[in-house]
Scaffold this active site. Structure first.
Site, PDB file in Angstrom:
ATOM      1  CG  ASN A  38      -9.032  32.982 -22.855  1.00  0.00           C
ATOM      2  OD1 ASN A  38      -7.825  32.759 -22.830  1.00  0.00           O
ATOM      3  ND2 ASN A  38      -9.538  34.200 -22.811  1.00  0.00           N
TER       4      ASN A  38
ATOM      5  NE  ARG B 103      -7.231  35.702 -26.121  1.00  0.00           N
ATOM      6  CZ  ARG B 103      -6.736  36.476 -25.166  1.00  0.00           C
ATOM      7  NH1 ARG B 103      -6.866  36.137 -23.907  1.00  0.00           N
ATOM      8  NH2 ARG B 103      -6.103  37.570 -25.475  1.00  0.00           N
TER       9      ARG B 103
ATOM     10  CG  HIS C 169      -6.897  43.363 -27.834  1.00  0.00           C
ATOM     11  ND1 HIS C 169      -6.396  44.576 -27.432  1.00  0.00           N
ATOM     12  CD2 HIS C 169      -7.003  42.607 -26.715  1.00  0.00           C
ATOM     13  CE1 HIS C 169      -6.202  44.565 -26.120  1.00  0.00           C
ATOM     14  NE2 HIS C 169      -6.543  43.374 -25.663  1.00  0.00           N
TER      15      HIS C 169
ATOM     16  N   GLY D  81      -9.979  47.837 -22.689  1.00  0.00           N
ATOM     17  CA  GLY D  81     -10.290  47.046 -21.501  1.00  0.00           C
ATOM     18  C   GLY D  81      -9.144  47.228 -20.536  1.00  0.00           C
ATOM     19  CG  ASN D  82      -6.833  45.393 -16.798  1.00  0.00           C
ATOM     20  OD1 ASN D  82      -6.448  46.535 -16.571  1.00  0.00           O
ATOM     21  ND2 ASN D  82      -6.652  44.406 -15.961  1.00  0.00           N
TER      22      ASN D  82
ATOM     23  NE  ARG E 153      -0.572  44.512 -20.862  1.00  0.00           N
ATOM     24  CZ  ARG E 153      -1.412  43.908 -21.689  1.00  0.00           C
ATOM     25  NH1 ARG E 153      -1.278  44.065 -22.991  1.00  0.00           N
ATOM     26  NH2 ARG E 153      -2.382  43.163 -21.237  1.00  0.00           N
TER      27      ARG E 153
ATOM     28  CG  ASP F 256     -11.628  49.025 -11.986  1.00  0.00           C
ATOM     29  OD1 ASP F 256     -11.863  47.823 -12.195  1.00  0.00           O
ATOM     30  OD2 ASP F 256     -12.480  49.927 -12.102  1.00  0.00           O
TER      31      ASP F 256
ATOM     32  N   GLY G  65     -14.417  46.936 -21.878  1.00  0.00           N
ATOM     33  CA  GLY G  65     -15.056  47.423 -20.643  1.00  0.00           C
ATOM     34  C   GLY G  65     -15.093  48.934 -20.542  1.00  0.00           C
ATOM     35  CB  ILE G  66     -12.467  51.559 -20.781  1.00  0.00           C
ATOM     36  CG1 ILE G  66     -11.758  51.046 -19.514  1.00  0.00           C
ATOM     37  CG2 ILE G  66     -12.405  53.072 -20.871  1.00  0.00           C
ATOM     38  CD1 ILE G  66     -10.253  51.292 -19.488  1.00  0.00           C
TER      39      ILE G  66
ATOM     40  CG  ASN H  22     -19.558  49.744 -19.439  1.00  0.00           C
ATOM     41  OD1 ASN H  22     -20.780  49.695 -19.461  1.00  0.00           O
ATOM     42  ND2 ASN H  22     -18.786  48.687 -19.616  1.00  0.00           N
TER      43      ASN H  22
ATOM     44  CD  GLU I 275     -11.634  39.293 -26.960  1.00  0.00           C
ATOM     45  OE1 GLU I 275     -11.939  39.896 -25.921  1.00  0.00           O
ATOM     46  OE2 GLU I 275     -10.478  38.967 -27.227  1.00  0.00           O
TER      47      GLU I 275
END
Ligand code: AMP
Length: 394
Positions: free
Chosen positions: A7, A85, A174, A204-205, A235, A277, A325-326, A329, A379
């Site tokens: 990637n 990727r 994604h 995620g981010n 964003r 974050d 990630g979000i 978690n 991924e």
């Protein structure tokens, strides 16, 4: 079958050697800050972390150094192929494909659509072809999964000529994550790969949500670029496009400068003035940081509003799936989003919600139809599976 997954970003190259059948990760790493004096190579092998400086390294030097580590670990000879990727496949690619000269030309032709990502993705393919000439290379596109969207979902209400002239339409991103997570969710629900009405929230981010009906993407929140849709780390997601001209005129900036701020200084970062974050913002909000609290509130509300909109494309809902990630978690974000979506019949199970963290998936609602699930994404594994399949069938 072992596959090297690559990637490549503009200043980074992530790599992993995976067994596509078992998902076992033999070695993985990341070359960062490439083309600078601070370039480094970090890698993990046998439970140990390693790092070495690579001052001035470009993608070629970094991949050569990564391959040295793979050889030292006795892995190079076992590789059956390399999976790359590739971010933008435009309307040209609706599935992963073996890299041929024509495929390279097709990825090049998509550069205007993915000007930041496709050039380093192509560089990664070229370097891998040079360093591993005997291995087949496979391109796996972020956009491909969404090529099944119907025209009503991908068409912007703008002069239709812009589609033919400038390829202006919604593509979605994604896709590799959404496809992997949809497959895992179908398995958890006990339905076939061509069944189920799912909403996948990849948080995620970067964040996007996709409506997956009977195994196919039928709608998604990202569009021509990954700027559209949900509130993200930096964003903005969807905003009134007229604000670009307004802020440019009012502040004396160019439209490109305002767009840059929508990409890099907005979202959670812009709202909170603190961080992109989610962990930092959750901690700050708990301590009474008002802007962090507002950022969280807007993030969850916009997410719920767009998820509810995507249900129109499904016609019914079997499961809402959280990933990234979000999504994997943040018990707080999931609780807030399900709170907004109670009218769909989703009822949070608070105990199950608290348990589904750090790679632990499962159902987090007491309701079963519909239900909400947490499914860790992977991924790299999806890219490895596609690569192994294409390598053994062609
Ligand atoms: P990703 O891009 O998928 O790696 O996700 C990054 C995002 O996940 C960042 O906003 C992190 O703060 C967020 N994240 C990771 N772990 C947690 C956690 N335990 N609680 C809340 N957010 C988290």
């Amino acid at each position: 079958m072992n596959v090297l997954v690559l990637n490549c970003g503009s200043s980074s190259a992530k790599f992993a050697v995976l067994d596509a059948a078992t998902g076992e990760e033999h070695l993985s790493g990341n070359a960062q800050r490439l083309n600078s004096n601070e370039a480094t190579l970090d890698w993990k092998h046998g439970g140990q972390k390693h790092s070495r400086p690579l001052p001035g390294a470009d993608h070629g030097v970094a991949l050569r150094a990564a391959l040295e580590q793979m050889s030292a670990a006795g892995l190079t000879a076992s590789l059956a192929g390399v999976g790359h990727r590739v971010v933008h496949g435009g309307s040209r690619f609706s599935a992963s494909t073996r890299v041929t000269p024509d495929v390279l030309k097709g990825i090049e032709a998509c550069i205007p659509l993915g000007p930041l990502h496709n050039p380093p993705n192509l560089e990664g393919i070229r370097v891998a072809q040079e360093l591993l000439p005997s291995l087949p290379q496979v391109a796996v596109f972020d956009t491909a999964f969404h090529q099944t969207m119907p025209a009503r979902a991908y068409t912007y209400p703008v002069p239709l000529e812009w589609l033919a002239q400038h390829e202006v339409r919604r593509y979605g991103f994604h896709g590799t994550s959404h496809r992997y997570v949809a497959g895992r969710a179908q398995a958890l629900l006990g339905v076939n790969p061509d069944q189920g009405a799912l909403l996948i929230a990849h948080l995620g981010n970067g964040c996007s949500a996709t409506a997956v009906l009977n195994g196919q993407s039928v709608d998604t929140t990202m569009g021509l670029t990954p700027l559209e849709g949900l509130v993200m780390g930096t964003r903005s997601g969807s905003v009134d496009p007229a604000l670009v001209g307004h802020v440019a005129r009012a502040s004396g900036q160019t439209a490109d400068q305002v767009l840059d701020a929508l990409n890099k200084k907005s979202g959670l970062l812009g709202l909170s003035g603190l961080s992109n974050d989610m962990r930092t913002l959750e901690a700050a909000a708990a301590e009474g940081h008002e802007r962090a609290r507002l950022a969280l509130e807007v993030f969850c509300f916009v997410l719920a509003r767009q998820l509810a909109g995507l249900v129109v494309s499904l016609g019914r809902l079997d499961a809402l799936v959280f990933t990234g990630g979000i999504g994997e978690n943040s018990t707080l974000v999931r609780e807030a989003v399900l709170g907004h979506l109670g009218f769909l019949g989703l009822a949070l199970d608070p105990v199950a919600n608290l348990k589904a963290v750090r790679g632990q998936g499962g159902r987090i609602t007491s309701s079963t139809t519909p239900q909400a699930l947490v499914v860790p994404t992977n991924e790299e594994l999806m890219i490895a599976i596609d690569t192994a399949q294409l390598v053994s069938t062609s």
